[in-house]
Design an enzyme around this catalytic site. Sequence first.
Site, PDB file in Angstrom:
ATOM      1  N   GLU A  34      46.490  51.996  44.701  1.00 31.05           N
ATOM      2  CA  GLU A  34      46.811  52.122  46.124  1.00 31.05           C
ATOM      3  C   GLU A  34      47.885  53.178  46.347  1.00 31.05           C
ATOM      4  OE1 GLU A  34      47.532  48.774  48.611  1.00 31.05           O
ATOM      5  OE2 GLU A  34      46.220  47.448  47.451  1.00 31.05           O
ATOM      6  N   SER A  91      36.302  46.645  28.882  1.00 28.52           N
ATOM      7  CA  SER A  91      35.590  45.756  27.977  1.00 28.52           C
ATOM      8  C   SER A  91      34.098  45.959  28.123  1.00 28.52           C
ATOM      9  CB  SER A  91      35.943  44.286  28.254  1.00 28.52           C
ATOM     10  OG  SER A  91      36.294  44.088  29.596  1.00 28.52           O
ATOM     11  N   ASP A  97      39.517  43.388  43.510  1.00 30.49           N
ATOM     12  CA  ASP A  97      40.723  43.830  44.213  1.00 30.49           C
ATOM     13  C   ASP A  97      41.518  42.601  44.629  1.00 30.49           C
ATOM     14  OD1 ASP A  97      42.705  45.050  45.606  1.00 30.49           O
ATOM     15  OD2 ASP A  97      41.416  46.017  47.087  1.00 30.49           O
TER      16      ASP A  97
END
EC number: 3.5.1.97
Length: 835
Positions: free
Chosen positions: A206, A275, A347
């Site tokens: 952000e 991952s 988020d």
Amino acid sequence: MPGCKVKPGKGMASIFKWLLRLTGGAIVLALLVVVGLYFLLSRSLPEYDKQLAVSGVLAPVEIVRDHANVPHIFGTSDADAFFGLGYAHAQDRLWQMVTLRRTAQGRLSEVFGARTVEIDKLMRRFDLYALARSSVEAQDEDTRNALDAYARGVNARLNEINESALGRGAPEMFMFNAPIAPWQPADSVAILKLMAVQLSSHLENEVLYARASLALEEEARLQDIMPLAPGSGIAALPDYAALVPGTETLRYAALPERPRDPLSPFNERAFAGASNAWAAAPSRSAAGGTLLANDPHLGFSAPAIWYLARLELQTGGVIGGTIPGLPAVLTGRSGDLGWGLTSSYMDDQDLYIEKLDPDNSTRYLTPEGYKPFRTQKSIIRIKDADPVTMTLRWTDNGPVLPGSHYDLASVTPEGHVAALAWTALAGDDTTMSAAMAVMRASSVEEALDAGRLYVAPSQNLTLVDSDSIAMKTLGAMPRRNASHESEGRMPSRGWVRQNRWQGISPYSANPEFIAPAGGVLGNTNNKTVDRPFPLHVSFLWGDTQRVHRWRRLMQNREVHTRDSFIEAQLDTVSFTARSLLPLIGANLWFTGEAAPEGTPERQRQRALTLLSDWNGEMNEHLPEPLIYAAWLRALQDRLIRDDLGPLAREFAHPDPVFIERVYRDVDGAAAWCDVKQSSPVETCTDIARMALDDALVWINENYGTALESLRWGDAHQATHDHQVLGEVPLLRYFVNIRQSTSGGDNTLLRGRTRGSGPDPFQNVHGAGYRGVYDFADPDSSVFIISTGQSGHFLSRHYDDLAQLWRRGEYIPMSLDPALARAAAVGITVLEPAAP
């Protein structure tokens, strides 16, 4: 005496004898010091073959350590098994556990002095440890019992160290002597919350998005440099300066380089978590059983963050990867179920710009008017320095963070402060209970239900049982207003009601994929759903590249095996290289006349010839990966430096989507190729040619001019460095583990490069754990970690798994007790102490 003379030979001989004596004495003294130091340090080497009477168990606990030093823990109750895990963790990784606890508590400076004060300040502002203490009471009864039993096991080892004078428990304790407090259940919960700090990157993103918005004049260019993952349904955002008035003066602010400390949980923070995980149903398995592969990626260290262990619970045996300090197998299998984790990139953070009352700075603006901050004093004690008293502040949205953290000063106008809303800052966090319930589940359905309790860090949970596969996004997903001004992609005004969270979305809103028709599912941190805001899950995803190679490997076979899953896990072919090189070099291949030997033009032609015959394999022994990686790095720098200035250093890794947009001229993105400060109008071909020359100059200076003799592995060394002793001269050669490695930023065998500094291609972030589980023959399953089980650098188990890991080899992952006992390195029996 007068007339007497000393023969020169005798004088020289005498001096020589004394020099020999002094030198010999110094050598003997040095040897005595080394022997004495070795004796002291070796006292803390664990003894694995013994019987020990301990308090806190009801019946004998047996810890069988197999040939790779993986503990197989057998007890008559779950509590005793968790006790044994706590004891084993403390035997092998005590220093790691204590350091993680101190980090979460914000108490590193008590041991390390002023160098860690900034880390402690931020941890205190998050208030992780207080939240962990309150979260202990929110756990279910089974989890509280497990936490208590685990803590008793850790403390049993601490008591043994104190009573038997076992070298303070770890070599590092001699250099950084500090009392070790008994382990508490809250310590484990705090470490789990610390993992959320390491795996979250939306706050930094952000801030970076807002800074780029202030630096760029055209909004379209912002969409180039910080592109969304391919997909539709995303609305455009306003300019940050228009969204938060007062930031215009910050537009061109240049910030100093941020120091990095080896102890900081934010060293590779731009990488966040990463991952891979994929699964196959019986219909896509050659042997008719389900398959699962998982390799979670974190920053490398010595020892690794992961620790292999097996527990025998009342529900059956479980085996896989644990993190010292936590009483759970986080990725692994039981006899009935396999589970793996990947970072979901949900988020779950929002940064708010809070407006101060101009008449009273102890108040801030809310939708209902001005309101006082909630405050608390906190004292940080610092070794060899005076303590620091700080005032912690909170708004309704979350803790207030100062401008010195996360570059917040660059986006916070005067008269305002920044506050963070984050799901991990919950005082009733039941993530530990969810992890324990998944470990005990016997089916995909049970594990999916257990995921309801998961809060943070958000993860994708990939599951297989005997006949089904599934993937579910776990974690609390903030519910945002559809009219949110920034949609959570950059800081927003905290006093505007529509920007504030409206609670947490129901668990059913989290994406899930159960028994897909194709029989194969997986995740490489790629975009999983294409839903419009506010159900979008995220604007930031960890992968836009690896998923293409994964899809190709999965679709190339009608059925899969354990070995084909291992092959995919270790695959080093870069889809990015294959797709971008023809694009950026379209007008450079095989053009122009042969240039004289020794000229830059000739070197460029040689490099292009090598790359033209390359298949994109990031093999450690090849020269092409280094030429390619250096070219892309120089290319992005050339493209953005004149537009972003000092901010360009924050984009240390080439973004393939950005480069593709530029070279395909998506929405006018080719404008990045023209250097604004120069009179000529540069084309993208010009920039590609100049960037390749830049890369070759850098290679020549660092690795020589013989391009055919270059080795990617010389630059792409895995850096498993000890977080404390890794910087100590001489000692660092004993405690750091360095390895030539294949792979790269965008390969399935991911070896994320540092991106900056004198060694930008060092491999600093990748799969510290790999596991492949085959439910057609469960005991043929395999796993590995990147270093060794022990955190003691004098132990043979400190790095004994490292070379296996580097070569892409594994060790057996069996629940058969007989196999564990065969060639075991020791069996420890913990017996109840006499009352």
